[in-house]
Scaffold this active site. Structure first.
Site, PDB file in Angstrom:
ATOM      1  N   CYS A 146      -1.774  15.545 -24.060  1.00  0.00           N
ATOM      2  CA  CYS A 146      -2.410  16.857 -23.968  1.00  0.00           C
ATOM      3  C   CYS A 146      -3.877  16.781 -24.394  1.00  0.00           C
ATOM      4  O   CYS A 146      -4.692  16.219 -23.682  1.00  0.00           O
ATOM      5  CB  CYS A 146      -1.619  17.880 -24.784  1.00  0.00           C
ATOM      6  SG  CYS A 146      -2.026  19.590 -24.382  1.00  0.00           S
ATOM      7  N   HIS A 171       4.336  16.985 -23.388  1.00  0.00           N
ATOM      8  CA  HIS A 171       4.470  16.521 -24.776  1.00  0.00           C
ATOM      9  C   HIS A 171       5.770  15.770 -25.044  1.00  0.00           C
ATOM     10  O   HIS A 171       6.761  16.385 -25.457  1.00  0.00           O
ATOM     11  CB  HIS A 171       4.417  17.729 -25.711  1.00  0.00           C
ATOM     12  CG  HIS A 171       3.060  18.323 -25.838  1.00  0.00           C
ATOM     13  ND1 HIS A 171       2.226  18.049 -26.900  1.00  0.00           N
ATOM     14  CD2 HIS A 171       2.381  19.166 -25.027  1.00  0.00           C
ATOM     15  CE1 HIS A 171       1.090  18.709 -26.744  1.00  0.00           C
ATOM     16  NE2 HIS A 171       1.161  19.396 -25.618  1.00  0.00           N
ATOM     17  N   GLU A 204       6.513  14.000 -27.546  1.00  0.00           N
ATOM     18  CA  GLU A 204       6.864  14.045 -28.972  1.00  0.00           C
ATOM     19  C   GLU A 204       7.676  15.280 -29.326  1.00  0.00           C
ATOM     20  O   GLU A 204       8.242  15.357 -30.416  1.00  0.00           O
ATOM     21  CB  GLU A 204       5.602  13.932 -29.846  1.00  0.00           C
ATOM     22  CG  GLU A 204       4.820  15.213 -30.061  1.00  0.00           C
ATOM     23  CD  GLU A 204       3.965  15.616 -28.865  1.00  0.00           C
ATOM     24  OE1 GLU A 204       4.157  15.084 -27.768  1.00  0.00           O
ATOM     25  OE2 GLU A 204       3.092  16.499 -29.048  1.00  0.00           O
TER      26      GLU A 204
END
Lengths: 225, 79
Positions: free
Chosen positions: A87, A196, A198
């Site tokens: 991002c 994302h 994560e």
């Protein structure tokens, strides 16, 4: 000894703690790196996390690119150090010219936050080797300026060299040219994407566990090396 | 002391959602004769030395503008 993966915190980073957590869940040691400290602490790989570094002033990632830590990250990435930009981290990599193109405001003129299906187009990068080419994964996406743009020559080059790593499936959320969600450099050690991974590493908080593969990929490469 | 103005605009082929939003608002205000809006940035730099063209180019091309998506123009204003 487990691999040591650095996570950079800029003023305005939001997802550095989540990225560090994902690194630990995948089995590596997470090492905090500070934007104002050029020392990379001997890490084996670096994650540039999501957020709004320097308030997104000027352009997203434009000021972070000149942070003291970034000169060493840029040099090390050119030397082969695995670097993942998520991002805002992807925006920083584009502003640093480690990756081609740029990210502009979403064509839908809205911030988009949703779980997003992606297709893995290249499973040979440092960060995607644990996936299969063509595999479809579901990970969160949240951005206001995620439209990937580049000139046609650059886009043709990226596609021709297999450097499009992820493509949006079903519905392009932000107007990215050719549905591109993530790309890599020629060597395959630097990867940037808007969604994302994560945030997709635990059942409790993510839509899937599909994000773990990013971190396990780089760890297995580091162990093999 | 010198004053330098740098204008930065998205390249014509790059979509400008902000400009489109402004255009939509203008249409709602009745300005249907305005057919296009492109939004850019203007930087005003104050220098305490005579401006050097090469330095200004470097400042504009490395930081003020991202030349992948933006064009810039530099103008030195006499003080």
């Amino acid at each position: 000894m487990s691999a040591r993966i650095g996570v950079v915190t800029f003023p305005g980073s939001l997802d550095d703690q989540d990225a560090a957590r994902a690194v630990r869940i995948a089995g590596a040691e997470a090492v905090s790196l500070w934007h104002g400290d050029a020392d990379l602490k001997g890490v084996d790989a670096v994650v540039l996390p999501g957020g709004f570094s320097y308030g997104d002033y000027l352009r997203c990632g434009a000021i972070a690119r000149f942070a003291p830590v970034m000169q060493n990250v840029i040099d090390a990435a050119r030397g082969g150090l695995p670097v993942l930009g998520i991002c805002n981290g992807f925006q920083v990599l584009c502003e640093s010219h480690l990756l081609p193109g740029a990210l502009i405001r979403n064509d839908v003129r809205k911030f988009v936050c949703r779980d997003q299906w992606l297709r893995v187009e290249n499973a040979n990068t440092a960060w995607t080797s644990d996936y299969a080419e063509g595999q479809e994964i579901l990970i969160p996406l949240k951005n206001g300026e995620g439209g990937f743009v580049a000139d046609d020559r650059t886009l043709d080059e990226l596609e021709g060299e297999g450097r499009v790593v992820f493509r949006y499936l079903h519905d392009n959320p932000n107007g990215s040219y050719r549905d591109i969600a993530g790309i890599t450099n020629e060597r395959g050690n630097v990867v940037g994407l808007m969604p994302h991974p994560e945030h997709a590493v635990e059942r409790l908080t993510g839509p899937s566990l599909d994000g773990v593969g990013f971190f396990s990929s780089v760890i297995s490469q580091l162990v093999d090396a | 002391m010198a004053r330098v103005v740098v204008d930065v605009m998205l390249k014509p082929e790059i979509l400008d959602p902000q400009g489109q939003a402004v255009l939509g608002a203008l249409a709602r205000l009745g300005h249907s004769d305005i057919t296009s809006v492109r939004q850019g940035k203007r930087f005003e730099l104050e220098l305490d030395a005579a401006p050097d063209a090469a330095t200004l180019e470097e400042v504009a091309s490395t930081l003020l503008a991202n030349t992948v998506i933006e064009d810039y123009s530099i103008r030195v204003e006499e003080s």
